[in-house]
Motif scaffolding. Structure first.
Motif, PDB file in Angstrom:
ATOM      1  N   LEU A  54     -23.161  57.188 -10.686  1.00 37.57           N
ATOM      2  CA  LEU A  54     -24.616  57.126 -10.571  1.00 37.57           C
ATOM      3  C   LEU A  54     -25.096  57.806  -9.277  1.00 37.57           C
ATOM      4  CD1 LEU A  54     -27.062  55.995 -12.101  1.00 37.57           C
ATOM      5  CD2 LEU A  54     -26.864  53.921 -10.718  1.00 37.57           C
ATOM      6  N   GLU A  55     -24.290  57.734  -8.214  1.00 39.85           N
ATOM      7  CA  GLU A  55     -24.640  58.409  -6.955  1.00 39.85           C
ATOM      8  C   GLU A  55     -24.770  59.921  -7.172  1.00 39.85           C
ATOM      9  OE1 GLU A  55     -22.609  55.593  -3.484  1.00 39.85           O
ATOM     10  OE2 GLU A  55     -21.587  57.405  -4.197  1.00 39.85           O
ATOM     11  N   GLY A 120     -38.257  56.178  -7.016  1.00 40.60           N
ATOM     12  CA  GLY A 120     -38.578  55.643  -8.345  1.00 40.60           C
ATOM     13  C   GLY A 120     -37.466  55.894  -9.349  1.00 40.60           C
ATOM     14  N   GLN A 121     -36.835  57.071  -9.274  1.00 44.33           N
ATOM     15  CA  GLN A 121     -35.764  57.406 -10.204  1.00 44.33           C
ATOM     16  C   GLN A 121     -34.534  56.514 -10.020  1.00 44.33           C
ATOM     17  OE1 GLN A 121     -35.922  59.631 -12.801  1.00 44.33           O
ATOM     18  NE2 GLN A 121     -38.087  59.754 -12.241  1.00 44.33           N
ATOM     19  N   VAL A 122     -34.233  56.169  -8.762  1.00 43.36           N
ATOM     20  CA  VAL A 122     -33.066  55.321  -8.487  1.00 43.36           C
ATOM     21  C   VAL A 122     -33.306  53.912  -9.010  1.00 43.36           C
ATOM     22  CG1 VAL A 122     -31.725  54.238  -6.641  1.00 43.36           C
ATOM     23  CG2 VAL A 122     -32.224  56.672  -6.541  1.00 43.36           C
ATOM     24  N   GLN A 123     -34.518  53.404  -8.853  1.00 43.29           N
ATOM     25  CA  GLN A 123     -34.816  52.070  -9.373  1.00 43.29           C
ATOM     26  C   GLN A 123     -34.630  52.018 -10.887  1.00 43.29           C
ATOM     27  OE1 GLN A 123     -38.476  50.230  -8.129  1.00 43.29           O
ATOM     28  NE2 GLN A 123     -38.393  51.164  -6.094  1.00 43.29           N
ATOM     29  N   LEU A 124     -35.136  53.028 -11.580  1.00 46.58           N
ATOM     30  CA  LEU A 124     -34.968  53.069 -13.039  1.00 46.58           C
ATOM     31  C   LEU A 124     -33.499  53.196 -13.433  1.00 46.58           C
ATOM     32  CD1 LEU A 124     -37.954  55.406 -14.016  1.00 46.58           C
ATOM     33  CD2 LEU A 124     -37.802  52.913 -14.298  1.00 46.58           C
ATOM     34  N   ALA A 125     -32.760  54.008 -12.674  1.00 48.38           N
ATOM     35  CA  ALA A 125     -31.351  54.221 -13.002  1.00 48.38           C
ATOM     36  C   ALA A 125     -30.534  52.952 -12.792  1.00 48.38           C
ATOM     37  CB  ALA A 125     -30.790  55.357 -12.163  1.00 48.38           C
ATOM     38  N   PHE A 130     -27.461  48.260 -15.014  1.00 46.58           N
ATOM     39  CA  PHE A 130     -27.029  46.862 -15.118  1.00 46.58           C
ATOM     40  C   PHE A 130     -27.395  46.242 -16.462  1.00 46.58           C
ATOM     41  CE2 PHE A 130     -26.847  47.279 -10.457  1.00 46.58           C
ATOM     42  CZ  PHE A 130     -25.559  46.814 -10.249  1.00 46.58           C
ATOM     43  N   LYS A 131     -28.304  46.869 -17.187  1.00 49.35           N
ATOM     44  CA  LYS A 131     -28.528  46.425 -18.571  1.00 49.35           C
ATOM     45  C   LYS A 131     -27.375  46.864 -19.464  1.00 49.35           C
ATOM     46  CE  LYS A 131     -33.573  46.063 -18.737  1.00 49.35           C
ATOM     47  NZ  LYS A 131     -34.830  46.615 -19.340  1.00 49.35           N
ATOM     48  N   GLU A 132     -26.868  48.051 -19.202  1.00 45.88           N
ATOM     49  CA  GLU A 132     -25.739  48.550 -19.972  1.00 45.88           C
ATOM     50  C   GLU A 132     -24.437  47.869 -19.566  1.00 45.88           C
ATOM     51  OE1 GLU A 132     -25.735  52.705 -19.371  1.00 45.88           O
ATOM     52  OE2 GLU A 132     -27.573  53.079 -20.551  1.00 45.88           O
ATOM     53  N   HIS A 133     -24.347  47.479 -18.301  1.00 45.04           N
ATOM     54  CA  HIS A 133     -23.144  46.814 -17.798  1.00 45.04           C
ATOM     55  C   HIS A 133     -23.503  45.372 -17.441  1.00 45.04           C
ATOM     56  CE1 HIS A 133     -22.522  51.140 -17.118  1.00 45.04           C
ATOM     57  NE2 HIS A 133     -21.216  50.885 -17.263  1.00 45.04           N
ATOM     58  N   LYS A 134     -23.788  44.626 -18.474  1.00 47.51           N
ATOM     59  CA  LYS A 134     -24.203  43.240 -18.262  1.00 47.51           C
ATOM     60  C   LYS A 134     -23.055  42.385 -17.772  1.00 47.51           C
ATOM     61  CE  LYS A 134     -27.392  40.019 -18.701  1.00 47.51           C
ATOM     62  NZ  LYS A 134     -28.621  40.035 -17.913  1.00 47.51           N
ATOM     63  N   SER A 135     -21.865  42.680 -18.252  1.00 45.23           N
ATOM     64  CA  SER A 135     -20.703  41.871 -17.891  1.00 45.23           C
ATOM     65  C   SER A 135     -19.556  42.786 -17.453  1.00 45.23           C
ATOM     66  CB  SER A 135     -20.264  41.007 -19.079  1.00 45.23           C
ATOM     67  OG  SER A 135     -19.146  40.233 -18.748  1.00 45.23           O
ATOM     68  N   PHE A 136     -18.854  42.340 -16.406  1.00 43.81           N
ATOM     69  CA  PHE A 136     -17.700  43.078 -15.888  1.00 43.81           C
ATOM     70  C   PHE A 136     -16.453  42.228 -16.144  1.00 43.81           C
ATOM     71  CE2 PHE A 136     -21.316  44.728 -13.664  1.00 43.81           C
ATOM     72  CZ  PHE A 136     -21.063  46.071 -13.481  1.00 43.81           C
ATOM     73  N   VAL A 153     -31.455  41.413 -10.915  1.00 41.77           N
ATOM     74  CA  VAL A 153     -31.489  42.630 -10.107  1.00 41.77           C
ATOM     75  C   VAL A 153     -32.841  42.673  -9.408  1.00 41.77           C
ATOM     76  CG1 VAL A 153     -31.373  45.145 -10.088  1.00 41.77           C
ATOM     77  CG2 VAL A 153     -29.964  43.853 -11.712  1.00 41.77           C
ATOM     78  N   GLY A 154     -32.832  42.696  -8.070  1.00 42.43           N
ATOM     79  CA  GLY A 154     -34.079  42.757  -7.295  1.00 42.43           C
ATOM     80  C   GLY A 154     -34.077  43.940  -6.350  1.00 42.43           C
ATOM     81  N   PHE A 155     -35.269  44.574  -6.176  1.00 41.79           N
ATOM     82  CA  PHE A 155     -35.401  45.767  -5.330  1.00 41.79           C
ATOM     83  C   PHE A 155     -36.375  45.493  -4.187  1.00 41.79           C
ATOM     84  CE2 PHE A 155     -34.410  47.379  -9.607  1.00 41.79           C
ATOM     85  CZ  PHE A 155     -33.257  48.091  -9.328  1.00 41.79           C
TER      86      PHE A 155
END
Length: 369
Positions: A54-55, A120-125, A130-136, A153-155
């Motif tokens: 993601l970076e 703004g783009q990083v917040q959306l990403a 974390f929606k796609e990776h709900k569980s590890f 998830v808080g910003f």
């Protein structure tokens, strides 16, 4: 090369770097059955690896700054909550690839717009990630498998400088921009001020967040050292010599004060003795005057002509009356002096006693009275 002789030249340079304000702090909460063990460490390592992709996509940097683990409120005996603090820097590789202007004002405005857009783009990403990776799911040959489920998830947007930068206000067109710290200076993350390296430390390059400590217990003479050669051994002997050199200065300060105190003491003593002498003199003169007066009075009463031993028997009655008169006179004097005879009276009485008994004639009595 000059006249066949190699010539060396030294070039001095300075670097001016800056970045606009903008950052993001993220708080993540995960539920798990265990807290602070080997599985939690593996979970954090796996999370960092997945964020690296993601970076690259968002031209930013992620850094795990803190991790806390505590029991869950709903089920404290069987469930734990792991809190992860994630710091997002918007200045990753090629973050400013769209800003190519050479004009300082234009490119600064471009930087501001790019930072706000990337924020703004990083917040959306991150939200999507974390929606796609709900569980590890963490597993291994030596440990049982376990799941870490994301619940929150808080910003938080930040307006602070990155490590190694400070708001020095050197850039007139961007006073709130963060300027890179020069060698000999440092700035921890979110400090926003460039400070000199403390004694015993130094910094060699620009943009240092923490200074380097001198080796082998060496120190630097002054703060803000920018080279390893500024580290020197502790010179105790020089410190002792400097203290010795300061002693004459201290004496020059202390001695005048001591001399002034002594002078004041001498003058006050002289004044005190002078006052005592002035007070004592009238008393002495008064006492001398009283003694002279008593001698004069006594002279009136005992102004008696002396006679030889040829006095006959007829003189006895006169002697008795004279003796009575003298005793009366002495009594009156004792009353006058409150019972203590005057020295003059005592002297005359002794004279009368040692001499032949005086005879007081009628003429003498008339003169006395």
């Amino acid at each position: 090369m000059k006249h066949g002789i190699p010539v060396s030249q030294t070039f001095h340079y300075s670097i001016f770097g800056y970045h606009v304000l903008g950052g993001l702090d993220t708080v993540l909460l995960f539920h798990s059955k265990f807290c602070k063990d080997e599985r939690t460490k593996r979970f954090l390592w796996g999370l960092q690896d997945k964020l690296k992709l993601l970076e690259t996509e968002q031209h930013c940097k992620f850094q795990l700054t803190a991790t806390f683990c505590f029991p869950s409120l709903n089920n404290p005996s069987d469930e734990s909550i792991i809190q992860v603090q994630l710091e997002v820097s918007l200045f990753g590789p090629h973050w400013d690839k769209h800003c190519n202007s050479q004009d300082m004002e234009t490119i600064t405005d471009c930087y501001r717009r790019t930072v706000q857009h990337n924020l703004g783009q990083v917040q959306l990403a991150l939200t999507r990630f974390f929606k796609e990776h709900k569980s590890f799911h963490i597993t291994g040959a030596d440990i049982p498998s376990i799941n870490f489920t994301n619940e929150f998830v808080g910003f938080l947007k930040t307006e602070q400088c990155s490590g190694g930068y400070g708001q020095t206000k050197q850039l007139q067109r961007c006073l709130d921009c963060c300027i890179v710290c020069a060698p000999g200076m440092f700035s921890p993350p979110k400090n926003s001020q460039c400070s000199p390296c403390p004694l015993g430390t130094y910094s060699l390059t620009y943009g240092v967040a923490l200074c380097t400590t001198c080796k082998d217990g060496m120190i630097t003479r002054v703060p803000g050292a920018s080279s390893m050669t500024d580290c020197v051994e502790k010179e105790r002997t020089k410190q002792a010599v400097s203290i010795v050199h300061r002693i004459p200065v201290l004496l020059l300060i202390i001695l005048p004060a001591l001399l002034a105190i002594n002078l004041i003491f001498i003058l006050s003593s002289c004044y005190w003795f002078y006052q005592e002498y002035q007070v004592g003199s009238p008393r002495a003169s008064k006492k001398t005057g009283s003694t002279t007066k008593m001698e004069t009075v006594t002279g009136f009463f005992f102004r008696i002509p002396r006679q030889g031993p040829q006095a006959g028997p007829d003189a006895r009655p006169a002697s008795d009356s004279s003796h009575l008169d003298t005793s009366a006179s002495q009594g009156s004097d004792e009353e006058h002096t409150h019972g203590a005879p005057s020295p003059a009276v005592t002297l005359n009485l002794a004279t009368v006693t040692d001499e032949t008994t005086p005879v007081l004639t009628l003429e003498d009595r008339k003169d006395a009275f």
